[in-house]
Design an enzyme around this catalytic site. Structure first.
Site, PDB file in Angstrom:
ATOM      1  N   GLU A   7      -4.098   2.315  -7.145  1.00 30.71           N
ATOM      2  CA  GLU A   7      -4.557   3.465  -6.370  1.00 30.71           C
ATOM      3  C   GLU A   7      -3.604   4.638  -6.610  1.00 30.71           C
ATOM      4  OE1 GLU A   7      -6.694   2.055  -2.530  1.00 30.71           O
ATOM      5  OE2 GLU A   7      -4.573   1.684  -2.216  1.00 30.71           O
ATOM      6  N   HIS A  16       0.854  -1.194   0.000  1.00 28.86           N
ATOM      7  CA  HIS A  16       0.000   0.000   0.000  1.00 28.86           C
ATOM      8  C   HIS A  16       0.892   1.247   0.000  1.00 28.86           C
ATOM      9  CE1 HIS A  16      -2.880   3.030   1.205  1.00 28.86           C
ATOM     10  NE2 HIS A  16      -3.837   2.185   0.872  1.00 28.86           N
TER      11      HIS A  16
HETATM   12  P1  PGA Z   1      -9.564   6.171   0.543  1.00 29.16           P
HETATM   13  O1  PGA Z   1      -8.407   5.103   0.747  1.00 29.16           O
HETATM   14  O2  PGA Z   1     -10.770   5.416   0.003  1.00 29.16           O
HETATM   15  O3  PGA Z   1      -9.809   6.753   1.874  1.00 29.16           O
HETATM   16  O4  PGA Z   1      -9.091   7.163  -0.456  1.00 29.16           O
HETATM   17  C1  PGA Z   1      -8.201   4.054  -0.167  1.00 29.16           C
HETATM   18  C2  PGA Z   1      -7.007   3.231   0.243  1.00 29.16           C
HETATM   19  O5  PGA Z   1      -6.011   3.795   0.717  1.00 29.16           O
HETATM   20  O6  PGA Z   1      -7.007   1.998   0.101  1.00 29.16           O
END
Ligand code: PGA
Length: 224
Positions: free
Chosen positions: A148, A84
């Site tokens: 992401e 992540h």
């Molecule tokens: P968020 O986080 O939906 O709060 O933007 C997503 C993540 O970090 O997996």
């Protein structure tokens, strides 16, 4: 079946997990997975599919504070996030470590969810596909990819549907994997994102702590 992955990060308590599970209305048309902190995994297991947010890159031994993939398996975890961007940026997690974590998870039949994503700078300099390709070097079969963009996490800034389609198509064309989009997904925008071609699900952070939003996503997103 589309994946709805709930990343609670370092949030929650026994009482909030309990009230979430009491109010959560599972929809068998979605694979909804709760990625809670280590203490809550076993507690929630059996009531909802559970995942972990991290795993040790080592075999068991003298690694104070680490939690092994065998332990996650015993707790009932079916999935585990790796790489992540918060861990890459705040805890200096490297691709080398992420690769070792994937290997540990595979030994215990836990599906790794490899998180990747470019920075705003990468995108502005049009180097995002390059960055993604670099982070995907450690990809192996059996891994789910969560794309992401760093600037979307917790900011409310979301790429356009065309941009999401471009990246998900790029990944699909080059790797045999399912792809999740993550970054500021909530009850308002989930439907549109889940309908984008090549998007197999979403990884939700902030909004996933709100059971009303989660129920609304899994019941309203495709009308069943
Ligand atoms: P968020 O986080 O939906 O709060 O933007 C997503 C993540 O970090 O997996």
């Amino acid at each position: 079946m589309k994946h709805i992955f709930l990343n609670w990060k370092q949030n929650g308590s026994f009482s909030s997990v309990l009230s979430f599970l009491t109010d959560f209305k599972n929809n068998p048309n979605y694979n909804t997975v709760l990625f809670a902190s280590f203490p809550y995994i076993q507690f929630a297991s059996g009531k909802i599919t559970v995942g972990a947010q991290n795993v040790s890159s080592f075999n068991n031994g003298s690694y104070t504070g680490e939690v092994g993939a065998d332990m996650l398996q015993e707790m009932g975890a079916k999935y585990c996030l790796v790489g992540h961007s918060e861990r890459r940026m705040l805890l200096n997690e490297s691709c080398f470590q992420v690769n070792q974590k994937i290997a540990q998870l595979k030994k215990y039949n836990i599906t790794p969810v490899l998180c990747i994503g470019e920075t705003l700078e990468d995108r502005q300099e049009k180097k995002y596909l390059e960055k993604i390709t670099k982070q995907m070097k450690i990809f192996t079969e059996g891994v789910i990819v969560a794309w992401e963009p760093c600037f979307s996490i917790g900011t409310g800034i979301i790429p356009t549907s065309a941009e999401i389609l471009e990246v998900s198509t790029f990944i699909k064309q080059n790797y045999n994997t399912e792809i999740l989009y993550g970054g500021s997904v909530n009850a308002k925008n989930a439907k549109e994102i889940l309908n984008i071609n090549n998007v197999n699900g979403v990884l939700i952070g902030g909004a996933s702590l709100d059971v009303k939003q989660v129920n609304s996503i899994i019941y309203d997103s495709n009308g069943n």
